[in-house]
Scaffold this motif. Structure first.
Motif, mmCIF file in Angstrom:
data_model
loop_
_atom_site.group_PDB
_atom_site.id
_atom_site.type_symbol
_atom_site.label_atom_id
_atom_site.label_comp_id
_atom_site.label_asym_id
_atom_site.label_seq_id
_atom_site.Cartn_x
_atom_site.Cartn_y
_atom_site.Cartn_z
ATOM 1 N N GLU A 86 3.131 -7.715 0.236
ATOM 2 C CA GLU A 86 2.476 -7.958 1.506
ATOM 3 C C GLU A 86 2.264 -9.462 1.601
ATOM 4 O OE1 GLU A 86 1.671 -5.937 3.982
ATOM 5 O OE2 GLU A 86 2.574 -4.231 2.924
ATOM 6 N N ARG A 91 5.629 -7.106 5.339
ATOM 7 C CA ARG A 91 6.065 -6.689 4.007
ATOM 8 C C ARG A 91 7.473 -7.226 3.787
ATOM 9 N NH1 ARG A 91 3.819 -3.315 0.509
ATOM 10 N NH2 ARG A 91 5.086 -2.447 -1.167
ATOM 11 N N ASP A 141 3.973 -5.281 -5.134
ATOM 12 C CA ASP A 141 4.290 -3.889 -5.430
ATOM 13 C C ASP A 141 5.520 -3.876 -6.320
ATOM 14 O OD1 ASP A 141 4.970 -1.215 -5.515
ATOM 15 O OD2 ASP A 141 4.601 -0.851 -3.393
ATOM 16 N N THR A 199 8.411 -6.157 -4.128
ATOM 17 C CA THR A 199 8.067 -6.284 -2.710
ATOM 18 C C THR A 199 6.636 -6.781 -2.615
ATOM 19 O OG1 THR A 199 7.326 -3.989 -2.509
ATOM 20 C CG2 THR A 199 9.650 -4.439 -2.029
#
Length: 227
Positions: free
Chosen positions: A118, A4, A108, A116
């Motif tokens: 993944e 992340r 996100d 942010t």
């Protein structure tokens, strides 16, 4: 392997090994820098840089049904912080160096003031014939720089590592963001070298045609449009 990362969208492409100075003005990215400063010394100060595909700041816009922002390129590069300089007005000057490539798998926009994601770390396979392509790409780079300003002194000691040379093309040539993104997203070093050689040949030819125009270059200059 996935991770992340905080993401910083920029109108440019960061390559592994490339040093990039940044001036952080916007508050949400100041928050990112403050988080990086607060990390323990043993924790790498790292975030992801992704190139903007179209538009402006973008992060306040919704993502699509798959969770991917339609205005960002999918492949980016992790940036490791070298220095952070704070200013009295809250701005930061940050110097980073590109580390390794990643592909965004999910975004996100809620967990933090900044974006942010993944991400999946991308491998760096050499590909077939990478080493044999290096002399050709270095020769194309010398021709391009000679066409650009006539100075080849800076290219006398070019690296010989295929991976380094493949990223060097994107770092030194005056290419568009889309062209640089093609290089960053190439599946292996050999493919990146072939793409770099093609782009350098195209740019050298364009420069040659510009220099062949008999009229003063000022005639071909466009003035900024009023906004």
């Amino acid at each position: 392997m996935s991770a992340r990362l905080a993401l910083l969208p920029l109108p440019t492409v960061l390559f592994p090994g490339l040093v990039l100075p940044l001036r952080v003005v916007e508050e949400r990215y100041r928050a990112l820098v403050r988080r990086l400063v607060a990390l323990p010394a043993r924790v790498p100060r790292e975030f992801g840089v992704v190139a903007i595909h179209r538009g402006n700041a973008l992060l306040d816009r919704p993502v699509d049904a798959t969770g991917r922002a339609v205005t960002l390129h999918a492949v980016g590069c992790a940036a490791v912080v070298r220095t952070i300089t704070a200013h009295a007005d809250g701005r930061y000057d940050v110097v980073v160096v590109g580390r390794r490539r990643f592909e965004v798998e999910g975004l996100d926009t809620v967990a933090a003031p900044y974006l942010t994601a993944e991400v999946r770390w991308l491998p760096e396979p050499a590909g077939a014939g990478a080493a044999a392509l290096v002399p050709q790409v270095c020769a194309a780079l010398r021709r391009y720089l000679a066409a650009l300003d006539g100075d080849t002194a800076a290219t006398e000691q070019l690296p010989t590592d295929p991976r380094v040379v493949s990223y060097l093309v994107g770092a030194v040539a005056s290419l568009s963001v889309d062209d640089r993104q093609l290089l960053l997203a190439a599946p292996d070093t050999a493919a990146r070298l072939r793409t770099g050689q093609r782009l350098l040949s195209r740019e050298a030819a364009l420069l040659g045609r510009i220099r062949a125009v008999p009229q003063p270059l000022a005639r071909w200059t466009t003035h900024p449009l009023p906004n």
